[in-house]
Design a protein around this motif. Structure first.
Motif, mmCIF file in Angstrom:
data_model
loop_
_atom_site.group_PDB
_atom_site.id
_atom_site.type_symbol
_atom_site.label_atom_id
_atom_site.label_comp_id
_atom_site.label_asym_id
_atom_site.label_seq_id
_atom_site.Cartn_x
_atom_site.Cartn_y
_atom_site.Cartn_z
ATOM 1 N N THR A 176 -30.211 24.804 -58.011
ATOM 2 C CA THR A 176 -30.246 23.348 -58.041
ATOM 3 C C THR A 176 -28.827 22.812 -58.023
ATOM 4 O O THR A 176 -28.000 23.197 -58.841
ATOM 5 C CB THR A 176 -30.975 22.832 -59.296
ATOM 6 O OG1 THR A 176 -32.318 23.327 -59.285
ATOM 7 C CG2 THR A 176 -31.008 21.307 -59.325
ATOM 8 N N ARG A 177 -28.553 21.939 -57.052
ATOM 9 C CA ARG A 177 -27.241 21.300 -56.948
ATOM 10 C C ARG A 177 -27.402 19.811 -57.150
ATOM 11 O O ARG A 177 -28.460 19.238 -56.908
ATOM 12 C CB ARG A 177 -26.628 21.549 -55.567
ATOM 13 C CG ARG A 177 -26.253 22.982 -55.274
ATOM 14 C CD ARG A 177 -25.580 23.058 -53.917
ATOM 15 N NE ARG A 177 -24.417 22.170 -53.844
ATOM 16 C CZ ARG A 177 -23.862 21.765 -52.708
ATOM 17 N NH1 ARG A 177 -24.361 22.161 -51.548
ATOM 18 N NH2 ARG A 177 -22.817 20.961 -52.722
ATOM 19 N N HIS A 203 -29.413 18.350 -46.907
ATOM 20 C CA HIS A 203 -30.278 18.828 -47.981
ATOM 21 C C HIS A 203 -31.642 18.159 -47.856
ATOM 22 O O HIS A 203 -31.732 16.951 -47.601
ATOM 23 C CB HIS A 203 -29.685 18.498 -49.353
ATOM 24 C CG HIS A 203 -28.261 18.917 -49.518
ATOM 25 N ND1 HIS A 203 -27.891 20.197 -49.881
ATOM 26 C CD2 HIS A 203 -27.102 18.228 -49.333
ATOM 27 C CE1 HIS A 203 -26.566 20.273 -49.926
ATOM 28 N NE2 HIS A 203 -26.071 19.095 -49.599
#
Length: 274
Positions: A176-177, A203
């Motif tokens: 998770t970014r 993304h």
């Protein structure tokens, strides 16, 4: 409690997935199939036995890339049944998410599978089936990983991160970014998903474009087309050519629909002089 069929043609990955599923106290049973033929045979037997029969299947956790029929092919075949089981795709490839959700998948889990992400997929499945998901921690197998208690936090790709509302959480390959909203140049609709384009890449998030338009309007994002939402400050050029309006955002050239063209020109003029 859920009755699960897991399908993957790579035996070690199938065994790991089954281990994680069987460790979840919300899963009554989890069986495996190593190819499409076996998977379809088991699902057909489950449907013949009825939803309450001994061979019933509530959900299929399905890999996409397999020899012969792909997971997407299997999902399309299952969609032809009157009461098919739910589908959760488990894959190493991000690029099939839009197709997966067009097939009404409950979730799309990226490999390598993290226990907490798989638990979220189980939670979503329980919610769609209308099953209670709260279980005592003690119900988990002592040999397995810690049990997942109900009322988990929302999936990271489904909500804007609560860091002063300045970032959005995206998930890729089990990581998770947090992407700064200020870094997003434009957003592209892809079904029930949206693809966020930044200078560094893109993304995919499970949020409709209309929702982002509502949330980010005050941040300078404007709708220019049914497929595109653009950060006004990132527009480098507006071009009119034979009645067609386009904008250049970095290296991308995006079409502006007629209904948004006049409003966009006015906004750009006010932005330039303000």
């Amino acid at each position: 409690m859920l009755r699960v069929l897991a399908v993957d043609d790579e035996k070690p990955l199938l065994e790991e997935l089954l281990y994680l599923l069987r460790s979840d106290p919300r899963v009554r049973s989890a069986e495996g199939a190593s190819d499409a033929t076996e998977a379809l045979r088991r699902v057909t037997r489950a449907l013949e036995s009825g939803p309450d029969g001994p061979d019933g299947i509530d959900v299929v956790f399905l890999d996409i890339h397999m020899a012969g029929l792909t997971g997407l092919d299997i999902a399309r075949l299952l969609a032809g049944f009157a009461r098919p089981p739910l589908i959760v795709f488990v894959t190493a490839h991000e690029g099939f998410a839009v197709q997966a959700f067009d097939l009404k998948a409950v979730d799309y889990v990226l490999k390598p599978v993290r226990p907490e992400r798989l638990a979220e997929a189980v939670r979503r499945t329980c919610a769609q089936l209308g099953r209670a998901e709260e279980v005592p921690v003690a119900a988990a197998s002592p040999a397995g990983p810690p049990a997942v208690v109900a009322r988990r936090r929302p999936a990271p790709e489904a909500a804007v991160a609560d860091r002063g509302r300045e970032q959005i959480a995206v998930e890729l390959g089990g990581v998770t970014r947090f992407v700064a909203i200020a870094d997003i140049a434009y957003v592209e609709a892809q079904g029930d998903y949206a693809r966020l384009h930044t200078d560094e890449g893109s993304h995919l998030v499970r949020i409709p474009l209309s929702t982002l338009e509502e949330r980010w309007g005050a941040r300078g994002f404007v709708r220019i087309h049914r497929r595109h939402l653009v950060a006004l400050a990132r527009i480098d050029e507006l071009r009119l050519d034979s009645g067609t309006t386009t904008v250049r955002v970095g290296a991308a050239e995006l079409q502006v629909s007629r209904r948004h063209s006049r409003e966009l020109r006015d906004l750009l003029m006010r932005h330039a002089t303000g």
